[in-house]
Scaffold this active site. Structure first.
Site, mmCIF file in Angstrom:
data_model
loop_
_atom_site.group_PDB
_atom_site.id
_atom_site.type_symbol
_atom_site.label_atom_id
_atom_site.label_comp_id
_atom_site.label_asym_id
_atom_site.label_seq_id
_atom_site.Cartn_x
_atom_site.Cartn_y
_atom_site.Cartn_z
ATOM 1 N N LYS A 12 37.628 38.315 27.863
ATOM 2 C CA LYS A 12 37.529 38.084 29.309
ATOM 3 C C LYS A 12 36.343 38.896 29.822
ATOM 4 C CE LYS A 12 40.578 36.146 31.929
ATOM 5 N NZ LYS A 12 40.885 34.730 31.709
ATOM 6 N N THR A 57 42.721 35.493 26.571
ATOM 7 C CA THR A 57 41.799 36.290 27.389
ATOM 8 C C THR A 57 42.530 36.825 28.625
ATOM 9 O OG1 THR A 57 40.994 34.405 28.676
ATOM 10 C CG2 THR A 57 39.830 34.900 26.620
ATOM 11 N N HIS A 271 36.984 41.097 49.645
ATOM 12 C CA HIS A 271 38.422 41.246 49.414
ATOM 13 C C HIS A 271 38.722 42.037 48.147
ATOM 14 C CE1 HIS A 271 39.078 38.481 52.680
ATOM 15 N NE2 HIS A 271 38.401 37.531 52.071
HETATM 16 O O1 LIG Z 1 39.996 41.662 58.947
HETATM 17 C C1 LIG Z 1 40.340 40.485 58.716
HETATM 18 N N1 LIG Z 1 40.080 39.519 59.626
HETATM 19 C C2 LIG Z 1 40.434 38.215 59.434
HETATM 20 O O2 LIG Z 1 40.175 37.337 60.299
HETATM 21 C C3 LIG Z 1 41.099 37.909 58.236
HETATM 22 N N2 LIG Z 1 41.560 36.752 57.718
HETATM 23 C C4 LIG Z 1 42.110 37.039 56.516
HETATM 24 O O3 LIG Z 1 42.626 36.181 55.742
HETATM 25 N N3 LIG Z 1 41.988 38.353 56.254
HETATM 26 C C5 LIG Z 1 41.358 38.920 57.307
HETATM 27 N N4 LIG Z 1 40.974 40.198 57.566
#
Ligand SMILES: O=c1[nH]c(=O)c2[nH]c(=O)[nH]c2[nH]1
Length: 315
Positions: A12, A57, A271
């Protein structure tokens, strides 16, 4: 004609892992890109379709994340040795004969909030980083951001829009996101302690118009000052959304830089997903994250002084 399977390996690649140590309020961060490649007795997997000797993996990926929790990450080298030994020594029947672990590590520095950051300032004020205790959970990724500027002159007035891009920042706590609109397509879990990370693109327009009686702002000073307030605005905001952080960062720049009339920010929400380590009997106490590079939320907005018509182009 007979064919021969030559050198082969699999694994991986690019497991993006962020490991936070939160033993005290002064968090430590390790940010790695780990690639695993195994070679050994994989002739059958390729030739006959039997997977009896195939370590998935996906398992390699899980091992990387579980090891980060179980053993921590002291250094990339030590972590790599642990993993390589595991794949060769712990896999059944000596199937894996060689494990190659490649690790890229991204370095982070702490954002240093300054006590002298209060009060409205001009670009003649103290320089960036003066003053202060280090932030316990606020980081800026090492490596220089790109400084940008766009200057226009129409025969009458000058317009200067300065900016920066690729300034990557992360708060390992003090970020929540909950209470949002929900419909039949909403699956997002509410978050009460999440990582907030973004790669800042900022543009700001100076009030300066180039009249003969106007003094030019100290461009370098202003740049340093705006950058400092963007960083500190990010670090010092207890955030309920990236939108709120955007507003706080831009407002702080305007509050502290009289030369600037308008600020526009583009903030991708980088994220970080908590990895589920329960299947391996490990509790993930906000320590091990998968750092996704896409897709991402993209939060954009302008904050300007009252009475000023905003003109920074929306891209
Ligand atoms: O700070 C965020 N604003 C969003 O509008 C949003 N939308 C989401 O899915 N996560 C987040 N986080």
């Amino acid at each position: 004609m007979a064919h021969v399977l030559g050198q082969n390996q699999y694994g991986k690649a690019e497991n993006r892992i962020v490991r936070i140590r939160r033993d005290s309020t002064r968090h430590e961060i390790k940010d790695l890109n780990v690639s695993v490649s195994l070679s050994g007795a994989f002739e059958d997997v390729h030739v006959t379709g039997s997977n009896a000797n195939c370590l998935p993996t996906d398992t390699a990926k899980n091992t990387v994340y579980a090891f980060a929790k179980r053993y921590g990450v002291d250094s990339a080298e030590a972590f790599g040795i642990l993993l390589a030994r595991h794949f060769v020594d712990a896999t059944e029947r000596g199937v894996v004969q060689r494990a190659r672990i490649r690790i890229e590590e991204y370095a982070w520095d702490r954002i240093r909030p300054t006590k002298s950051g209060s009060g409205s300032g001009s670009c003649e004020g103290p320089g960036p980083g003066s003053g202060s205790a280090e932030a316990g959970h606020s980081f800026v990724r090492r490596g220089q951001e790109v400084r940008t500027s766009e200057i226009a002159y129409d025969g009458e007035s000058v317009q200067v829009i300065s900016g920066l891009r690729d300034l990557v920042v992360l708060n390992s706590t003090d970020s929540e996101f909950w209470g949002y609109l929900k419909d039949g397509y909403t699956t997002l879990q509410e978050a009460y302690d999440r990582i907030l990370a973004t790669q800042v693109t900022a543009r700001w327009r100076y009030g300066y118009t180039g009249r003969a009686d106007e003094a030019e702002p100290g461009w370098d000073r202003c740049y340093a000052q705006v950058k400092r307030h963007l960083l500190e605005g990010f670090a010092e905001t207890y955030s309920y959304s990236l939108q709120q952080t955007l507003h706080a960062m831009a407002t702080r720049v305007l509050d502290h830089t009289v030369e600037v009339d308008e600020v526009r920010l583009e903030l991708p929400n980088k994220h970080h997903f908590l990895v589920d380590l329960e299947p391996f009997g490990l509790k993930n106490d906000n320590e091990v994250y998968y750092a996704a590079d896409r897709m991402y939320g993209l939060i954009e907005g302008t904050v300007h002084r009252e009475g000023v018509i905003p003109v920074i182009p929306v891209t």
